[in-house]
Scaffold this motif. Structure first.
Motif, PDB file in Angstrom:
ATOM      1  N   ARG A   1      -2.128  21.818 -23.149  1.00  0.00           N
ATOM      2  CA  ARG A   1      -3.084  20.727 -23.026  1.00  0.00           C
ATOM      3  C   ARG A   1      -3.730  20.474 -24.382  1.00  0.00           C
ATOM      4  N   PHE A   2      -4.028  19.198 -24.674  1.00  0.00           N
ATOM      5  CA  PHE A   2      -4.500  18.807 -25.993  1.00  0.00           C
ATOM      6  C   PHE A   2      -5.836  18.089 -25.894  1.00  0.00           C
ATOM      7  N   ASP A   3      -6.635  18.251 -26.927  1.00  0.00           N
ATOM      8  CA  ASP A   3      -7.985  17.669 -26.938  1.00  0.00           C
ATOM      9  C   ASP A   3      -8.002  16.235 -27.464  1.00  0.00           C
ATOM     10  N   ASP A   4      -6.894  15.770 -28.015  1.00  0.00           N
ATOM     11  CA  ASP A   4      -6.914  14.446 -28.634  1.00  0.00           C
ATOM     12  C   ASP A   4      -6.419  13.344 -27.705  1.00  0.00           C
ATOM     13  N   GLY A   5      -6.419  13.609 -26.427  1.00  0.00           N
ATOM     14  CA  GLY A   5      -6.047  12.574 -25.469  1.00  0.00           C
ATOM     15  C   GLY A   5      -4.560  12.525 -25.146  1.00  0.00           C
ATOM     16  N   ARG A   6      -3.773  13.363 -25.766  1.00  0.00           N
ATOM     17  CA  ARG A   6      -2.343  13.366 -25.452  1.00  0.00           C
ATOM     18  C   ARG A   6      -2.093  13.979 -24.084  1.00  0.00           C
ATOM     19  N   LYS A   7      -0.972  13.577 -23.494  1.00  0.00           N
ATOM     20  CA  LYS A   7      -0.619  14.098 -22.181  1.00  0.00           C
ATOM     21  C   LYS A   7      -0.284  15.585 -22.266  1.00  0.00           C
ATOM     22  N   ASP A   8      -0.500  16.249 -21.142  1.00  0.00           N
ATOM     23  CA  ASP A   8      -0.102  17.652 -21.077  1.00  0.00           C
ATOM     24  C   ASP A   8       1.414  17.755 -21.290  1.00  0.00           C
ATOM     25  N   TYR A   9       1.852  18.903 -21.802  1.00  0.00           N
ATOM     26  CA  TYR A   9       3.282  19.100 -22.057  1.00  0.00           C
ATOM     27  C   TYR A   9       3.704  20.434 -21.467  1.00  0.00           C
ATOM     28  N   THR A  10       4.726  20.396 -20.609  1.00  0.00           N
ATOM     29  CA  THR A  10       5.214  21.608 -19.952  1.00  0.00           C
ATOM     30  C   THR A  10       6.699  21.776 -20.228  1.00  0.00           C
ATOM     31  N   PRO A  11       7.060  22.585 -21.207  1.00  0.00           N
ATOM     32  CA  PRO A  11       8.486  22.827 -21.477  1.00  0.00           C
ATOM     33  C   PRO A  11       9.075  23.797 -20.451  1.00  0.00           C
ATOM     34  N   HIS A  12      10.358  23.725 -20.265  1.00  0.00           N
ATOM     35  CA  HIS A  12      11.030  24.606 -19.307  1.00  0.00           C
ATOM     36  C   HIS A  12      12.191  25.313 -19.989  1.00  0.00           C
ATOM     37  N   ASN A  13      12.392  26.551 -19.597  1.00  0.00           N
ATOM     38  CA  ASN A  13      13.572  27.272 -20.044  1.00  0.00           C
ATOM     39  C   ASN A  13      14.786  26.851 -19.219  1.00  0.00           C
ATOM     40  N   PHE A  14      15.973  27.159 -19.726  1.00  0.00           N
ATOM     41  CA  PHE A  14      17.193  26.849 -19.010  1.00  0.00           C
ATOM     42  C   PHE A  14      17.193  27.563 -17.657  1.00  0.00           C
ATOM     43  N   ASN A  15      17.475  26.806 -16.611  1.00  0.00           N
ATOM     44  CA  ASN A  15      17.475  27.316 -15.233  1.00  0.00           C
ATOM     45  C   ASN A  15      16.114  27.869 -14.812  1.00  0.00           C
ATOM     46  N   SER A  16      15.076  27.484 -15.550  1.00  0.00           N
ATOM     47  CA  SER A  16      13.695  27.905 -15.240  1.00  0.00           C
ATOM     48  C   SER A  16      13.556  29.430 -15.157  1.00  0.00           C
ATOM     49  N   LYS A  17      14.255  30.112 -16.046  1.00  0.00           N
ATOM     50  CA  LYS A  17      14.146  31.575 -16.123  1.00  0.00           C
ATOM     51  C   LYS A  17      13.192  31.960 -17.242  1.00  0.00           C
ATOM     52  N   TYR A  18      12.321  32.949 -16.976  1.00  0.00           N
ATOM     53  CA  TYR A  18      11.339  33.396 -17.961  1.00  0.00           C
ATOM     54  C   TYR A  18      11.248  34.922 -17.916  1.00  0.00           C
ATOM     55  N   ALA A  19      10.809  35.478 -19.009  1.00  0.00           N
ATOM     56  CA  ALA A  19      10.604  36.931 -19.039  1.00  0.00           C
ATOM     57  C   ALA A  19       9.339  37.321 -18.298  1.00  0.00           C
ATOM     58  N   ASN A  20       8.379  36.391 -18.258  1.00  0.00           N
ATOM     59  CA  ASN A  20       7.049  36.678 -17.698  1.00  0.00           C
ATOM     60  C   ASN A  20       6.450  37.912 -18.359  1.00  0.00           C
ATOM     61  N   ASP A  21       6.764  38.041 -19.625  1.00  0.00           N
ATOM     62  CA  ASP A  21       6.270  39.158 -20.427  1.00  0.00           C
ATOM     63  C   ASP A  21       6.455  38.747 -21.888  1.00  0.00           C
ATOM     64  N   GLU A  22       5.965  39.599 -22.771  1.00  0.00           N
ATOM     65  CA  GLU A  22       6.156  39.311 -24.186  1.00  0.00           C
ATOM     66  C   GLU A  22       7.588  39.614 -24.606  1.00  0.00           C
ATOM     67  N   ILE A  23       8.121  38.771 -25.496  1.00  0.00           N
ATOM     68  CA  ILE A  23       9.446  39.009 -26.067  1.00  0.00           C
ATOM     69  C   ILE A  23       9.349  38.808 -27.584  1.00  0.00           C
ATOM     70  N   THR A  24      10.301  39.353 -28.301  1.00  0.00           N
ATOM     71  CA  THR A  24      10.296  39.212 -29.759  1.00  0.00           C
ATOM     72  C   THR A  24      10.881  37.856 -30.162  1.00  0.00           C
ATOM     73  N   MET A  25      10.594  37.459 -31.394  1.00  0.00           N
ATOM     74  CA  MET A  25      11.162  36.219 -31.894  1.00  0.00           C
ATOM     75  C   MET A  25      12.681  36.314 -31.969  1.00  0.00           C
ATOM     76  N   ALA A  26      13.202  37.497 -32.325  1.00  0.00           N
ATOM     77  CA  ALA A  26      14.651  37.675 -32.404  1.00  0.00           C
ATOM     78  C   ALA A  26      15.292  37.441 -31.037  1.00  0.00           C
ATOM     79  N   GLN A  27      14.671  37.972 -29.992  1.00  0.00           N
ATOM     80  CA  GLN A  27      15.227  37.783 -28.658  1.00  0.00           C
ATOM     81  C   GLN A  27      15.009  36.351 -28.170  1.00  0.00           C
ATOM     82  N   ALA A  28      13.899  35.776 -28.530  1.00  0.00           N
ATOM     83  CA  ALA A  28      13.623  34.391 -28.149  1.00  0.00           C
ATOM     84  C   ALA A  28      14.686  33.450 -28.710  1.00  0.00           C
ATOM     85  N   LEU A  29      15.138  33.730 -29.946  1.00  0.00           N
ATOM     86  CA  LEU A  29      16.188  32.906 -30.551  1.00  0.00           C
ATOM     87  C   LEU A  29      17.524  33.143 -29.858  1.00  0.00           C
ATOM     88  N   ALA A  30      17.838  34.412 -29.579  1.00  0.00           N
ATOM     89  CA  ALA A  30      19.121  34.741 -28.957  1.00  0.00           C
ATOM     90  C   ALA A  30      19.228  34.179 -27.546  1.00  0.00           C
TER      91      ALA A  30
END
Length: 688
Positions: free
Chosen positions: A394-423
């Protein structure tokens, strides 16, 4: 007695004097006119000897891949590269006194005039080689006195400013030998499939007879006439002392093999590549259309014909014949920027639109390596952690909310490293990184990497929503592959004019525009898409083709609803492909979504199968640490997975992974860590 003058005699003397006076005036005017013409011809200087010639295009190994398509075949060769028998045969039949006259054979001219008068029309010519060359250079072929006068003037200029060798060379390179073959090299290639310097006596005499009437004496269609004229020419060579009668008889009886094909034909080798080269000749080098088409240029390109053939074959074999999917493909040497293969579409005959260099399409996740390089510059490391979970920004400058999605809506629901995020191509991690850095950072980084298309400063830019060209993305990845050295897509290395003079020579840049250490770290992160050690809440994005690779690759795939990409590299080759529909239709079939990856890996494996396996060179100041991908900490013996990860020295993790240590081993690890800290303190005190 007074003498009387006969009036008739007096009148005759007067007439004689007037006649002599008139003759003197005419002679004076003639001399002055001739002198004036000669002076004027000398003042004008040498006429240019350039004639329309085919421009030829060569691959990186000197193989001819195409030529300008004006229809006529013209290739200039030095007189030293023409068989002596051909030269002698031509002089014998066309102009026996070539070396002794000054452009005009007056005895032949008188004979031709008498023949024309007798027939009451122009039936016989007496043109010398010099006159014919003048006609070939500057004039039309109509048989009028106006044309003859102009031809004579040009002949004067030629004879006054060029030697006989230059004139003969020009004549042999411009005369019409029929079947669209202009010049002896084109004729030799067409009729006998060989270079002009390799012609035999029999072949030379056959070719020398054609210019008198290309439609009458061509051995194709009129072999009997051509053979008869060949014998006439051989006899003229005997009479002029060039050959013996025995040699003439032997040549006349020799059976000739007529090819009848232009070996330098308008080929379809890499047509999209050739179109790009022609465009660059005009826009980058500054040549006009006529020079490009008819200037007799020799254009040396970067095309690797073997890689081009591989690319076209792989694309043809991978995509089903009835599919409407289109492709844009580019391969280049990352160290030089030399474009080695390019495919702009599946059927050039159906569409000349070049999707590799003209189409602007959304790159999807292939933009992420540029984003993460910027993050490395700002202090991120491969083990920087962020949470992968459904997120609404959500943004303070009046822009619409933005909700990105992962492929097939799968998430780690935990922290991941940048290396794994790229892979795994985690979209939430990418957008968080993008917004943390500032939306203008990726825009500037894209420019740094050579992306020329407009980038929008929006959250979704991290997911590749601003269009790019295939050629630009492949070039951007090449910067990472070569350690950050500036390169640009290069198609032309050298251009020569018809005389062999170099009019353009590519000069490579020498600037480094990326940090070599960060480029290397990024390369290593990009190998993760093929490494199952980085599997997490989903498999790494290269898992479907990982079994096909036989060496280390770095790469990134990307997809949108309408675009599918794969770009990757080794230290010696970068290749990238886009697949999709021209009209932007949604890609719905799973098989269509896999085309890009499968084409890419098959091309890379086939192109590099005979090449040495090279790995990315580790710069000084970069260290490798075994990392547990799940925790992002230093892996221990208890960690089920350990992946060697690279860091700029001093930024590597110092904590050991404690997620997988058994309780009975926890005390040992704590003691080891304590001991290491004590050793560090001892070294510090010793230093003081």
């Amino acid at each position: 007695m007074e003498t009387m003058t006969n009036p008739k005699i007096k009148k005759s003397k007067r007439f004689l004097r007037l006649s002599l006076f008139a003759l003197l005036i005419v002679l004076t005017i003639t001399i002055i006119s001739i002198a004036g013409i000669l002076i004027y011809a000398k003042i004008l200087g040498p006429p240019p000897l350039s004639v329309p010639q085919s421009t030829l295009y060569y691959s990186n190994d000197g193989t001819l891949i195409g030529e300008s398509s004006n229809g006529d075949k013209r290739y200039w060769v030095d007189l030293d590269d023409v068989a002596g028998d051909l030269i002698h045969a031509t002089i014998s039949i066309e102009d026996q006194n070539f070396y002794s006259h000054h452009g005009f054979d007056y005895k032949r001219i008188v004979g031709a005039v008498l023949a024309d008068i007798k027939a009451m029309e122009k039936v016989q010519g007496a043109s010398t080689i010099s006159q014919q060359y003048a006609r070939n250079l500057f004039l039309t072929l109509d048989k009028t006195w106006k044309r003859k006068i102009s031809e004579a003037f040009y002949t004067l200029r030629l004879e006054m400013n060029y030697d006989k060798k230059e004139i003969l060379e020009g004549y042999l390179n411009t005369i019409n030998y029929g079947n669209k073959a202009y010049g002896i090299e084109a004729a030799s290639q067409f009729y006998f499939g060989k270079k002009a310097k390799d012609l035999s006596l029999a072949e030379s005499a056959m070719l020398a007879g054609i210019p008198k009437g290309p439609n009458i004496y061509s051995p194709i269609g009129h072999f009997d006439r051509a053979k008869l004229r060949q014998k006439i020419i051989l006899q003229s060579m005997v009479q002029n002392g060039y050959i013996t009668q025995k040699e003439a008889d032997k040549a006349a009886s020799k059976k000739l093999k007529i090819i009848g094909e232009h070996s330098y034909s308008q080929t379809q080798v890499a047509p999209y590549f050739q179109d790009t080269v022609k465009h660059l000749l005009k826009t980058k080098i500054g040549l006009d259309d006529r020079t490009i088409d008819l200037g007799g240029l020799r254009v040396y390109t970067t095309l690797n014909t073997e890689q081009q053939e591989i690319a076209e074959k792989v694309i043809d074999e991978t995509i089903s014949e009835d599919s409407k999917i289109q492709v844009g493909f580019t391969a280049m040497d990352p160290n030089t920027g030399f474009v080695s293969a390019l495919v702009g579409g599946r059927k050039y005959e159906a569409s000349q639109f070049n999707r590799a260099v003209q189409a602007i399409r959304q790159p999807g996740s292939t933009i992420k390596p540029l984003l993460y390089y910027a993050a490395l510059e700002k202090g991120f490391t491969p083990t920087t952690m962020m949470k992968s979970e459904p997120t609404t920004f959500r943004f303070d400058d009046g822009r619409k909310d933005y909700t990105p999605h992962n492929f097939n809506s799968k998430y780690a629901n935990d922290e991941i490293t940048m290396a794994q995020a790229l892979a795994l191509s985690d979209n939430v991690f990418a957008v968080k990184t993008h917004l943390f850095l500032g939306e203008d950072v990726l825009v500037q980084t894209a420019k740094q990497f050579g992306i020329e298309t407009k980038m929008s400063k929006v959250p979704s830019l991290a997911l590749g929503t601003s269009g790019v060209r295939v050629i630009d993305m492949v070039n951007a990845y090449s910067l990472l592959a070569n350690g950050g050295k500036q390169v640009e897509p290069v198609f032309i290395t050298r251009v020569e004019d018809y005389q062999g003079k170099v009019i353009y020579q590519y000069e490579p840049p020498s600037e480094h525009i990326l940090d070599p250490k960060l480029a290397f770290i990024m390369d290593q992160m990009m190998t993760g898409m093929f490494d199952k050690k980085l599997n997490g809440y989903s498999s790494v994005t290269g898992s479907t083709i990982a079994s096909q690779i036989t060496r280390q690759y770095a790469g990134k795939s990307g997809s949108t609803d309408t675009d599918s990409w794969m770009i990757g590299f080794t230290p010696q080759l970068t290749a990238g492909i886009w697949t999709g529909y021209d009209q932007g239709n949604q890609i719905t079939l799973n098989a269509d979504k896999l085309y890009a990856k499968n084409i890419w890996v098959r091309f890379m494996e086939k192109s590099l199968e005979d090449q040495p396996i090279k790995t990315f060179k580790q710069p000084k100041g970069v260290i490798a640490v075994p990392i547990d991908p799940e925790s992002g900490k230093i892996a221990t013996d208890d960690c089920p997975v350990s992946r060697l990860t690279y860091f700029i020295e001093g930024t590597e993790p110092t904590d050991y992974c404690d997620k997988h240590i058994n309780e009975e081993n926890l005390w040992k690890h704590d003691k080891r860590h304590e001991k290491e800290n004590k050793n560090w303190l001892k070294r510090l005190f010793k230093w003081f």
